[in-house]
Write a protein that holds these residues in place. Structure first.
Motif, mmCIF file in Angstrom:
data_model
loop_
_atom_site.group_PDB
_atom_site.id
_atom_site.type_symbol
_atom_site.label_atom_id
_atom_site.label_comp_id
_atom_site.label_asym_id
_atom_site.label_seq_id
_atom_site.Cartn_x
_atom_site.Cartn_y
_atom_site.Cartn_z
ATOM 1 N N THR A 27 9.033 -0.105 -6.579
ATOM 2 C CA THR A 27 9.166 0.878 -5.500
ATOM 3 C C THR A 27 10.380 1.779 -5.688
ATOM 4 O O THR A 27 10.299 2.986 -5.512
ATOM 5 C CB THR A 27 9.289 0.156 -4.144
ATOM 6 O OG1 THR A 27 8.162 -0.713 -3.996
ATOM 7 C CG2 THR A 27 9.328 1.133 -2.997
ATOM 8 N N GLY A 45 5.998 8.136 -10.500
ATOM 9 C CA GLY A 45 5.587 9.152 -9.535
ATOM 10 C C GLY A 45 5.863 8.903 -8.076
ATOM 11 O O GLY A 45 6.308 9.807 -7.368
ATOM 12 N N SER A 46 5.615 7.710 -7.569
ATOM 13 C CA SER A 46 5.826 7.464 -6.142
ATOM 14 C C SER A 46 7.081 6.639 -5.876
ATOM 15 O O SER A 46 7.306 6.192 -4.756
ATOM 16 C CB SER A 46 4.600 6.761 -5.540
ATOM 17 O OG SER A 46 4.397 5.522 -6.186
ATOM 18 N N SER A 47 7.907 6.472 -6.888
ATOM 19 C CA SER A 47 9.130 5.683 -6.723
ATOM 20 C C SER A 47 10.233 6.501 -6.046
ATOM 21 O O SER A 47 10.209 7.730 -6.038
ATOM 22 C CB SER A 47 9.634 5.193 -8.087
ATOM 23 O OG SER A 47 10.167 6.273 -8.832
ATOM 24 N N CYS A 104 11.895 8.960 -8.363
ATOM 25 C CA CYS A 104 11.258 10.272 -8.501
ATOM 26 C C CYS A 104 11.444 11.112 -7.243
ATOM 27 O O CYS A 104 11.904 12.256 -7.310
ATOM 28 C CB CYS A 104 9.777 10.096 -8.800
ATOM 29 S SG CYS A 104 8.859 11.644 -8.937
ATOM 30 N N LEU A 105 11.098 10.537 -6.110
ATOM 31 C CA LEU A 105 11.102 11.303 -4.866
ATOM 32 C C LEU A 105 12.498 11.749 -4.429
ATOM 33 O O LEU A 105 12.652 12.833 -3.889
ATOM 34 C CB LEU A 105 10.442 10.482 -3.759
ATOM 35 C CG LEU A 105 8.982 10.084 -4.038
ATOM 36 C CD1 LEU A 105 8.474 9.148 -2.949
ATOM 37 C CD2 LEU A 105 8.096 11.310 -4.162
ATOM 38 N N THR A 158 2.984 7.856 -14.237
ATOM 39 C CA THR A 158 2.423 7.407 -12.959
ATOM 40 C C THR A 158 3.231 6.245 -12.372
ATOM 41 O O THR A 158 3.248 6.072 -11.150
ATOM 42 C CB THR A 158 0.947 6.993 -13.110
ATOM 43 O OG1 THR A 158 0.844 6.011 -14.145
ATOM 44 C CG2 THR A 158 0.076 8.193 -13.434
ATOM 45 N N CYS A 215 11.131 11.474 -12.676
ATOM 46 C CA CYS A 215 9.682 11.323 -12.549
ATOM 47 C C CYS A 215 8.962 11.132 -13.879
ATOM 48 O O CYS A 215 7.734 11.036 -13.905
ATOM 49 C CB CYS A 215 9.100 12.533 -11.821
ATOM 50 S SG CYS A 215 9.830 12.808 -10.196
#
Length: 112
Positions: free
Chosen positions: A64, A85-87, A90-91, A82, A96
């Motif tokens: 996460t 991407g939602s870690s 990245c965010l 990928t 990313c």
């Protein structure tokens, strides 16, 4: 490859008494531990909680937060974009892209 240090559950913890002789963990015990939730040590192997699969990595907080969601060389790693991407990496930090087992920033495309 970049790896995160995972505590060795085979050694005694300085603030906990040693386990009673013959005390081992069962198949469902590991999922409740901090070692599972933080580092992916979610599978019981020979009475100890161990990291054994990408599914274990995907359960861990490292997936996460850092995008370390796949098992590689006995550790959780980012093997594809990928994974990142939602870690949080990245965010929140623009890391990313998977490179050498971790999430990194995209190289700058601007020419000086």
């Amino acid at each position: 490859m970049w790896q995160v240090a995972i505590p060795d559950t085979r050694t005694a913890h300085p603030h906990r008494p040693p386990a009673a002789a013959g005390c081992t963990v069962g198949p469902t015990d590991c999922a409740q531990t901090i070692g599972c939730k933080a580092f992916g040590q979610c599978t019981s192997v020979a009475g100890r909680c161990r990291l054994t699969s990408s599914a274990d990595c995907q359960t861990a907080g490292l997936c996460t937060t850092e995008g370390l969601c796949q098992l590689a060389d006995h550790a959780c790693a980012a093997l594809a974009d990928t994974d990142c991407g939602s870690s949080v990496a990245c965010l929140a930090h623009d890391r990313c892209r998977a490179h050498a087992g971790r999430c990194v920033r995209e190289p700058s495309k601007e020419q000086p």
